[in-house]
Scaffold this motif. Structure first.
Motif, PDB file in Angstrom:
ATOM      1  N   ALA B 168       1.739  -9.462   8.828  1.00 33.61           N
ATOM      2  CA  ALA B 168       1.341  -8.051   8.726  1.00 33.61           C
ATOM      3  C   ALA B 168       1.842  -7.463   7.400  1.00 33.61           C
ATOM      4  CB  ALA B 168       1.896  -7.261   9.913  1.00 33.61           C
ATOM      5  N   ARG B 169       3.075  -7.812   7.043  1.00 34.32           N
ATOM      6  CA  ARG B 169       3.627  -7.288   5.782  1.00 34.32           C
ATOM      7  C   ARG B 169       2.888  -7.875   4.580  1.00 34.32           C
ATOM      8  NH1 ARG B 169       9.923  -7.731   7.615  1.00 34.32           N
ATOM      9  NH2 ARG B 169      10.156  -5.551   8.267  1.00 34.32           N
ATOM     10  N   ALA B 170       2.657  -9.188   4.624  1.00 36.60           N
ATOM     11  CA  ALA B 170       1.972  -9.821   3.494  1.00 36.60           C
ATOM     12  C   ALA B 170       0.565  -9.260   3.347  1.00 36.60           C
ATOM     13  CB  ALA B 170       1.939 -11.335   3.695  1.00 36.60           C
ATOM     14  N   MET B 171      -0.102  -9.035   4.472  1.00 35.21           N
ATOM     15  CA  MET B 171      -1.461  -8.490   4.434  1.00 35.21           C
ATOM     16  C   MET B 171      -1.444  -7.059   3.908  1.00 35.21           C
ATOM     17  SD  MET B 171      -4.652  -8.824   4.788  1.00 35.21           S
ATOM     18  CE  MET B 171      -4.744 -10.495   5.446  1.00 35.21           C
ATOM     19  N   THR B 172      -0.448  -6.280   4.330  1.00 34.16           N
ATOM     20  CA  THR B 172      -0.313  -4.911   3.838  1.00 34.16           C
ATOM     21  C   THR B 172      -0.110  -4.914   2.325  1.00 34.16           C
ATOM     22  OG1 THR B 172       0.694  -4.295   5.934  1.00 34.16           O
ATOM     23  CG2 THR B 172       1.029  -2.789   4.084  1.00 34.16           C
ATOM     24  N   ARG B 173       0.763  -5.786   1.872  1.00 35.67           N
ATOM     25  CA  ARG B 173       1.027  -5.870   0.426  1.00 35.67           C
ATOM     26  C   ARG B 173      -0.246  -6.246  -0.327  1.00 35.67           C
ATOM     27  NH1 ARG B 173       5.835  -9.663  -1.358  1.00 35.67           N
ATOM     28  NH2 ARG B 173       7.018  -7.890  -0.544  1.00 35.67           N
ATOM     29  N   LEU B 174      -0.937  -7.241   0.195  1.00 38.97           N
ATOM     30  CA  LEU B 174      -2.191  -7.664  -0.447  1.00 38.97           C
ATOM     31  C   LEU B 174      -3.177  -6.505  -0.515  1.00 38.97           C
ATOM     32  CD1 LEU B 174      -4.263  -9.835  -1.420  1.00 38.97           C
ATOM     33  CD2 LEU B 174      -4.722 -10.312   1.000  1.00 38.97           C
ATOM     34  N   TRP B 175      -3.288  -5.786   0.603  1.00 39.59           N
ATOM     35  CA  TRP B 175      -4.283  -4.718   0.649  1.00 39.59           C
ATOM     36  C   TRP B 175      -3.898  -3.571  -0.279  1.00 39.59           C
ATOM     37  CZ3 TRP B 175      -9.056  -4.890   1.621  1.00 39.59           C
ATOM     38  CH2 TRP B 175      -9.806  -3.712   1.791  1.00 39.59           C
ATOM     39  N   GLU B 176      -2.601  -3.309  -0.421  1.00 42.31           N
ATOM     40  CA  GLU B 176      -2.172  -2.262  -1.364  1.00 42.31           C
ATOM     41  C   GLU B 176      -2.485  -2.666  -2.805  1.00 42.31           C
ATOM     42  OE1 GLU B 176       1.346  -0.469   1.529  1.00 42.31           O
ATOM     43  OE2 GLU B 176       1.907  -1.669  -0.228  1.00 42.31           O
ATOM     44  N   LYS B 177      -2.387  -3.939  -3.092  1.00 44.16           N
ATOM     45  CA  LYS B 177      -2.787  -4.411  -4.427  1.00 44.16           C
ATOM     46  C   LYS B 177      -4.280  -4.182  -4.644  1.00 44.16           C
ATOM     47  CE  LYS B 177       0.732  -8.060  -4.891  1.00 44.16           C
ATOM     48  NZ  LYS B 177       1.000  -9.419  -5.385  1.00 44.16           N
ATOM     49  N   VAL B 178      -5.044  -4.545  -3.623  1.00 42.93           N
ATOM     50  CA  VAL B 178      -6.495  -4.360  -3.718  1.00 42.93           C
ATOM     51  C   VAL B 178      -6.811  -2.888  -3.936  1.00 42.93           C
ATOM     52  CG1 VAL B 178      -8.636  -4.442  -2.384  1.00 42.93           C
ATOM     53  CG2 VAL B 178      -7.109  -6.434  -2.417  1.00 42.93           C
ATOM     54  N   GLU B 179      -6.142  -2.013  -3.190  1.00 45.89           N
ATOM     55  CA  GLU B 179      -6.414  -0.574  -3.337  1.00 45.89           C
ATOM     56  C   GLU B 179      -6.075  -0.070  -4.738  1.00 45.89           C
ATOM     57  OE1 GLU B 179      -6.035   1.350   1.106  1.00 45.89           O
ATOM     58  OE2 GLU B 179      -4.154   0.837   0.061  1.00 45.89           O
ATOM     59  N   LYS B 180      -4.966  -0.582  -5.299  1.00 52.00           N
ATOM     60  CA  LYS B 180      -4.602  -0.185  -6.670  1.00 52.00           C
ATOM     61  C   LYS B 180      -5.706  -0.589  -7.646  1.00 52.00           C
ATOM     62  CE  LYS B 180       0.298   0.133  -7.843  1.00 52.00           C
ATOM     63  NZ  LYS B 180       1.439  -0.618  -8.410  1.00 52.00           N
ATOM     64  N   LEU B 181      -6.288  -1.745  -7.405  1.00 46.72           N
ATOM     65  CA  LEU B 181      -7.293  -2.266  -8.339  1.00 46.72           C
ATOM     66  C   LEU B 181      -8.642  -1.586  -8.178  1.00 46.72           C
ATOM     67  CD1 LEU B 181      -6.365  -6.043  -8.094  1.00 46.72           C
ATOM     68  CD2 LEU B 181      -5.971  -4.532 -10.057  1.00 46.72           C
ATOM     69  N   GLN B 182      -8.843  -0.931  -7.017  1.00 51.30           N
ATOM     70  CA  GLN B 182     -10.133  -0.257  -6.788  1.00 51.30           C
ATOM     71  C   GLN B 182     -10.413   0.796  -7.855  1.00 51.30           C
ATOM     72  OE1 GLN B 182      -9.516   1.018  -2.747  1.00 51.30           O
ATOM     73  NE2 GLN B 182     -10.638  -0.753  -1.889  1.00 51.30           N
ATOM     74  N   GLY B 183      -9.348   1.403  -8.395  1.00 49.30           N
ATOM     75  CA  GLY B 183      -9.529   2.463  -9.383  1.00 49.30           C
ATOM     76  C   GLY B 183      -9.711   1.976 -10.808  1.00 49.30           C
ATOM     77  N   VAL B 184      -9.659   0.675 -11.034  1.00 53.93           N
ATOM     78  CA  VAL B 184      -9.728   0.160 -12.412  1.00 53.93           C
ATOM     79  C   VAL B 184     -11.185  -0.048 -12.816  1.00 53.93           C
ATOM     80  CG1 VAL B 184      -9.007  -1.690 -13.950  1.00 53.93           C
ATOM     81  CG2 VAL B 184      -7.512  -0.986 -12.056  1.00 53.93           C
TER      82      VAL B 184
END
Lengths: 430, 430
Positions: B168-184
């Protein structure tokens, strides 16, 4: 989407344990264990696993390392807190505190003694030695492990869809049996299939199928763990090991003749009602009933576990009448080699004449006959029996000579002492 | 209700294979393999696995028997019909029949050659010897197996809920990375994480997360099997092993100086467009670019895989300008030690000046840093490299002296031949 954590968790087990709880055993083992713990706790016994189906070459099928891992796992088990709470607090046969505190304290701290394993002629020689209350706990898990390892040996070469179809067929067969039984009036049926089940999960599934399909006709299971999990009655009373060990301990022919009644005298002190069930066939039912004291005629019922079952029931009815008892108030429990048609036939024959109940075993929880090539999953006749007590051999005669056990000279002596004549040969199915 | 057939099926696997397909590998391996198969198929090479993270004592963590089982399983693999159809018929980089019939026929019949495994100083010495086209196929699966067995070694003592929380933590971390990249804006990002992934399933999950979260910004994966399953582009061109082996085969200093260009001349014949990507750092980027023939300046782009990435990109832009090329039409691929902040920084710095693309590796597919005690799941620096060709040692210098490989005297010779001076030391993260 596959749950990665669950998949990782499932795949990191070194083994897939077959028996995962000390109460994954027959309820009557625990009742008998408590009785032995009270009356004969220092008796040294040897139990031995015997495969009556020589054509099933277990040592060729089942890897010795895997067998040892499973047996070692059982030795690592101890009673969990929840299991202990259940045994201490649950109502069994209408009675609270069936298990006494001194027994429970012992049981909470027990672990199973060492085993001795060798291969011979394609079979495993598996024996257990030690104090009776500990050694006797091996019987059911040892049988269940061998049965399920044999299943796994056959399943291991099957593909995913073959397995799906196999279990679909077995489930269909099971459900058709349940449907046939739905029409049987006044049926009282229990699962007695722990020892020769296809697998733990399958037995559990069979219980669920009967819960759903039979409602009140399904009265419970002999499996204590499944009874706890599925919230059904735990069923069972006593078995041949009691008279066999008591008899082996007898110092004279006279004491031997008395031994099977001594067992039930001890039982009489501990239990009442539906737990007072006579198992009369250890050394021949006829002689046993003829010589039985009157207080035994007052017991609730008789379990018929060998010989022709209808004959056995007729014999019981005649005996009760001869002792002035009303058979319609008595219980006959059939528990030998049952399947649906036999259940229906016996129910029709004895309904109204006695109270009837069925302990359905192998052909409930292991009817995989004809489902794989060479009938590799057909049930077979594996037993685990007390073979000696304090250094003396045990003997069993039963009402079927094919089920006789013990050294030839001792069998002869027992036949003489108990007045057993010719017996009818009946094929042992399971 | 548990599906018994599925459970039985899952539990009868002797091992849980990590690599289950010959195309569970980086796409560029297959492109390079085809090139080697055409140009240098009889070259004898040795590949060797090297753990640069000496503190991760793989031989203490990972059972040798399990490692051998996994490697043996890989040797049992061959291309499936569906995989072959995919490789033969799919469009890669806009081109059909990227893989020629003679190569496909060979690949359909290949199985991986024997391996040699020893333990030394808490590490595994794992080497592969044989013909180059076969041996090179070991690199990615060997790395993936060691990485995942190390993960399993750490996971094996964790409970079910610990595992749930971990993922759950690893998936959360991954998804937060994805969200950061959505704005690029204008982001073009590919998964390059096969070789150092936490596990196959996790890489597959990372790809799905990027598909869902990044849409068109996610341009594909280097993993050929996942590209096929998830229907995304397979991404990758060529790697250091080509100039390393070509250079080792060079008979003179003059031939050595020419070898890295010979590699790309062979590649030029085979490929066009986005597959014409220069990897300039094998023996120092400065010297390579200064000595490059003009036709190389016409190639589509440069991949920057060592040294400071911004410096590397500036150097490429200067070089293109010096050769009369328009950098805004050129592609820079960053692929070394990337994580989200670095990606965002580089994208901001070079957007509009060149076309930019990112190959995100270890910190995409194996960012379990800080999630277990002693950081036991942190990624580490494992490589599998060509160490000799036709009996001569290979050498790699790169733009970071910590990534240099080869015998000291050969490194000195290569530095002399390629005119490599002082280099900046950069910590190797992964």
């Amino acid at each position: 989407m596959v749950d990665i954590a669950t998949r990782v968790y499932n795949h990191k087990w070194k083994i897939d344990p077959i028996v995962r709880s000390l109460i994954d055993t027959d309820f009557y083992k625990l009742l008998m264990c408590q009785s032995v713990f009270r009356n004969k706790r220092d008796t040294n016994v040897t139990f031995s696993l015997i495969n009556r189906s020589k054509d099933v070459r277990l040592a060729d099928l089942v890897d010795e390392g895997e067998l040892r891992e499973q047996l070692d796992h059982i030795r690592s088990l101890s009673l969990s807190r929840g299991e202990s709470t259940f045994l201490r607090g649950n109502t069994f046969y209408g009675k609270r505190q069936m298990f006494r505190p001194d027994f429970m304290e012992w049981f909470e701290n027990v672990s199973l003694p060492a085993y001795h394993l060798e291969k011979r002629d394609g079979q495993y020689e598996l024996t257990f030695e030690g104090k009776w209350p500990e050694v006797m706990l091996w019987e059911i898990p040892a049988l269940a492990v061998l049965m399920e390892l044999r299943s796994r040996a056959v399943l291991k070469d099957m593909g995913r869809f073959e397995l799906q179809v196999l279990y679909a067929r077995a489930m269909t067969r099971l459900w058709e049996k349940v449907e046939k039984l739905q029409g049987v009036d006044d049926l009282r049926l229990a699962d007695f299939g722990t020892r020769r089940r296809h697998s733990f999960m399958w037995q559990d599934r069979c219980v669920q199928a009967m819960q759903e399909g039979l409602g009140d006709k399904f009265v419970g299971t002999s499996n204590c763990l499944i009874a706890m999990r599925r919230e059904v009655e735990a069923i069972g009373t006593n078995a041949h090991e009691l008279p066999m060990v008591y008899s082996a301990l007898a110092e004279s022919d006279e004491a031997l003749r008395q031994a099977p009644y001594d067992v039930l005298a001890d039982w009489h002190e501990e239990h009442e009602g539906n737990l007072r069930i006579i198992l009369p066939d250890t050394y021949g039912t006829d002689g046993f009933l003829a010589g039985a004291p009157d207080w035994l005629a007052g017991w609730t019922g008789i379990r018929i576990d060998s010989g022709d079952p209808a004959e056995g029931a007729e014999r019981a009815i005649r005996w009760w009448k001869s002792r002035g008892e009303d058979p319609t108030q008595k219980l006959v429990i059939f528990s030998d080699g049952l399947d649906v048609d036999k259940i229906i036939e016996l129910q029709a024959k004895f309904r109204g004449r006695v109270r009837v109940s069925f302990g359905w075993g192998t052909l409930l929880t292991n009817d995989f006959r004809g489902l794989v090539p060479n009938d590799g999953l057909a049930p077979f006749s594996l037993v685990c029996k007390a073979v000696s007590a304090n250094g003396r051999p045990t003997v069993k005669l039963s009402d079927n000579p094919r089920k006789a056990m013990g050294p030839a000279e001792e069998i002869a002596r027992y036949k003489r002492v108990f007045g057993v004549g010719d017996q009818k040969d009946i094929a042992v199915v399971v």
